[in-house]
Design a protein around this motif. Structure first.
Motif, PDB file in Angstrom:
ATOM      1  N   UNK A 157     -13.970   6.764 -11.433  1.00 40.14           N
ATOM      2  CA  UNK A 157     -14.080   5.523 -12.202  1.00 40.14           C
ATOM      3  C   UNK A 157     -14.409   4.330 -11.330  1.00 40.14           C
ATOM      4  N   UNK A 158     -14.588   4.579 -10.045  1.00 40.06           N
ATOM      5  CA  UNK A 158     -14.967   3.475  -9.162  1.00 40.06           C
ATOM      6  C   UNK A 158     -16.424   3.650  -8.772  1.00 40.06           C
ATOM      7  N   UNK A 159     -17.177   2.556  -8.829  1.00 41.72           N
ATOM      8  CA  UNK A 159     -18.594   2.660  -8.487  1.00 41.72           C
ATOM      9  C   UNK A 159     -18.879   2.111  -7.108  1.00 41.72           C
ATOM     10  N   UNK A 160     -20.138   2.199  -6.758  1.00 38.63           N
ATOM     11  CA  UNK A 160     -20.610   1.667  -5.491  1.00 38.63           C
ATOM     12  C   UNK A 160     -20.737   0.140  -5.556  1.00 38.63           C
ATOM     13  N   UNK A 161     -20.235  -0.536  -4.546  1.00 33.50           N
ATOM     14  CA  UNK A 161     -20.230  -2.006  -4.531  1.00 33.50           C
ATOM     15  C   UNK A 161     -21.623  -2.583  -4.789  1.00 33.50           C
ATOM     16  N   UNK A 162     -22.634  -2.001  -4.172  1.00 32.81           N
ATOM     17  CA  UNK A 162     -23.987  -2.552  -4.302  1.00 32.81           C
ATOM     18  C   UNK A 162     -24.481  -2.490  -5.753  1.00 32.81           C
ATOM     19  N   UNK A 163     -24.059  -1.461  -6.470  1.00 39.90           N
ATOM     20  CA  UNK A 163     -24.437  -1.347  -7.872  1.00 39.90           C
ATOM     21  C   UNK A 163     -23.903  -2.523  -8.680  1.00 39.90           C
ATOM     22  N   UNK A 164     -22.641  -2.823  -8.509  1.00 39.19           N
ATOM     23  CA  UNK A 164     -22.044  -3.928  -9.266  1.00 39.19           C
ATOM     24  C   UNK A 164     -22.702  -5.271  -8.918  1.00 39.19           C
ATOM     25  N   UNK A 165     -22.904  -5.488  -7.625  1.00 40.71           N
ATOM     26  CA  UNK A 165     -23.499  -6.764  -7.185  1.00 40.71           C
ATOM     27  C   UNK A 165     -24.911  -6.916  -7.769  1.00 40.71           C
ATOM     28  N   UNK A 166     -25.681  -5.850  -7.699  1.00 44.05           N
ATOM     29  CA  UNK A 166     -27.066  -5.905  -8.179  1.00 44.05           C
ATOM     30  C   UNK A 166     -27.133  -6.097  -9.687  1.00 44.05           C
ATOM     31  N   UNK A 167     -26.286  -5.394 -10.407  1.00 47.63           N
ATOM     32  CA  UNK A 167     -26.329  -5.473 -11.880  1.00 47.63           C
ATOM     33  C   UNK A 167     -25.938  -6.876 -12.353  1.00 47.63           C
ATOM     34  N   UNK A 168     -24.927  -7.434 -11.745  1.00 51.22           N
ATOM     35  CA  UNK A 168     -24.520  -8.802 -12.124  1.00 51.22           C
ATOM     36  C   UNK A 168     -25.681  -9.786 -11.890  1.00 51.22           C
TER      37      UNK A 168
END
Ligand SMILES: Cc1ncc(COP(=O)(O)O)c(C=O)c1O
Length: 388
Positions: free
Chosen positions: A265-276
């Motif tokens: 349930x934890x994703x890759x940090x870069x994914x979250x930063x990029x999507x935001x």
């Protein structure tokens, strides 16, 4: 802002650098896998650079900005009022629909698909030992519609438990109308079928077509799970970040319980930063890529109509994937493969992958690339068809 083409060979790109393992020829022109040959929007690059410069790469926990950016996007562009607590994480929509299939159905349970359809949905049923029910879409020329009577009959006769839907529909490019979606949903309600509405292509809709999130068209929350992502919209598939929207508390708890069991349930940090960053600042870039895709589509459609009218294409209502029909020329998969790969030098997704024998003479072309590469593909097809 100009779109920036990237020659992706040698960057470990699945589309370009896995040609040898997938097609047995590393030199083909890659027009398959649904991602883009363009650099991401500058706002995404900036956000990632800032994160690299200022953060430590420890465990990541997405903040309010990430959820707000997605919620605002859904509301503004799709009229879907998503509540923060409904949003669950997935590293991809393919894993997410496999997980739901695993907890919502048992081995041998029937899963229905409207075929031809995105082949990982077929594999989800087959590889997990579910009974796959293919309800073929009805084709009239290159226009596709749903046979609702058959859909209901297939569900009733096979005691179907799950329907996985692609909306807009990959590979035929249909944007389903509210009437069509409501009819599907009412049939599923009547027969207690859980629905996964895969809306990953929601932001690629052209002309007068409009995408309606299935969940907004009626009181479907008790049996509808929506899946979407910024990955297709903003070319971020390698960053593995998707949204699973589950308004119903009981269904959501089952999803979360499954995630706890497999601890994913934890994703890759870069994914979250990029999507935001994408949802906050990427709209202008998206409009540019949509214009590029649609002009590629018009070029293929019009050039084939003029030069090789027996090769027909579906209308591109949505998605960036063009469904092309070579039935006047080919009957077997071997003939299609020899023509596309050996003669034209192109890697397409083969029609057969999307549901078997009925789709052999079709191929799917990825339009999210430059005019030059599309033209190269179009010209080699015309040249080789004229030799037949
Ligand atoms: C309908 C559909 N669902 C899901 C995906 C991919 O999902 P993900 O990369 O998030 O697993 C694609 C990619 O082409 C798609 O067309």
């Amino acid at each position: 802002m100009a779109l920036k083409y990237i020659d992706r060979r040698g960057t470990d790109s699945a589309k370009w650098d896995a040609l040898d393992s997938q097609f047995g020829d590393p030199d083909l022109l890659a027009m398959w896998v649904a991602d883009m040959d363009f650099k991401e929007a500058p706002c995404i690059t900036e956000a990632l650079k800032k994160y690299i410069d200022t953060a430590a790469f420890g465990y990541y926990s997405p903040g309010k900005g990430y959820f707000d950016a997605f919620i605002e996007w859904e509301k503004k562009y799709h009229g879907y009022d998503v509540k923060r607590e409904w949003i669950c994480f997935a590293p991809g929509i393919v894993p997410a629909f496999n997980w739901v299939l695993l907890w919502a159905t048992k081995p041998d349970d029937a899963v229905i698909l409207l075929t031809p359809v995105y082949y990982p949905m077929i594999n989800a049923a087959k590889w997990n030992d579910r009974t796959l029910i293919q309800c073929d879409l009805v084709r009239n020329g290159m226009d596709y519609t749903i046979d609702f009577e058959k859909f209901e009959k297939d569900i009733a006769e096979n005691d179907v438990k799950l329907f996985i839907m692609s909306s807009p529909h990959n590979p035929i490019g249909r944007v389903w109308t509210p009437e069509e979606l409501r009819r599907l949903m009412e049939i599923c309600r009547k027969h207690n079928v859980l629905v996964i509405s895969d809306e990953i292509h929601q932001d690629f809709v052209f002309g007068d077509n409009k995408h309606y999130p299935t969940a907004t068209l009626g009181d479907y929350d008790d049996f509808c799970i929506t899946m979407t992502a910024a990955s297709k919209t903003f070319n971020l598939a390698g960053l593995q970040n998707s949204m699973v929207i589950i308004p119903n508390e009981e269904l959501r708890e089952r999803y979360l319980e499954y995630q706890r069991r497999i601890h994913t349930y934890e994703g890759n940090a870069f994914g979250f930063v990029a999507v935001e960053a994408a949802y906050k600042g990427g709209r202008a870039w998206l409009e540019e890529i949509k214009a590029q895709i649609y002009s590629n589509f018009e070029y293929v459609r019009d050039t084939f109509a003029k030069e090789i009218p027996d090769v027909t294409v579906a209308d591109l209502q949505g998605t960036y994937l063009l469904w092309m029909n070579f039935e006047k020329y080919f009957k077997t998969q071997e003939e299609v493969k020899t023509f596309m790969q050996d003669k034209c030098g192109i890697a397409f997704d083969y029609g057969e992958w999307f549901g078997g024998d009925n789709f052999v003479p079709f191929v799917r072309m990825n339009l999210a690339t430059t005019h030059e590469l599309v033209d190269q593909a179009v010209q080699s097809i015309i040249r080789e068809i004229k030799k037949l």
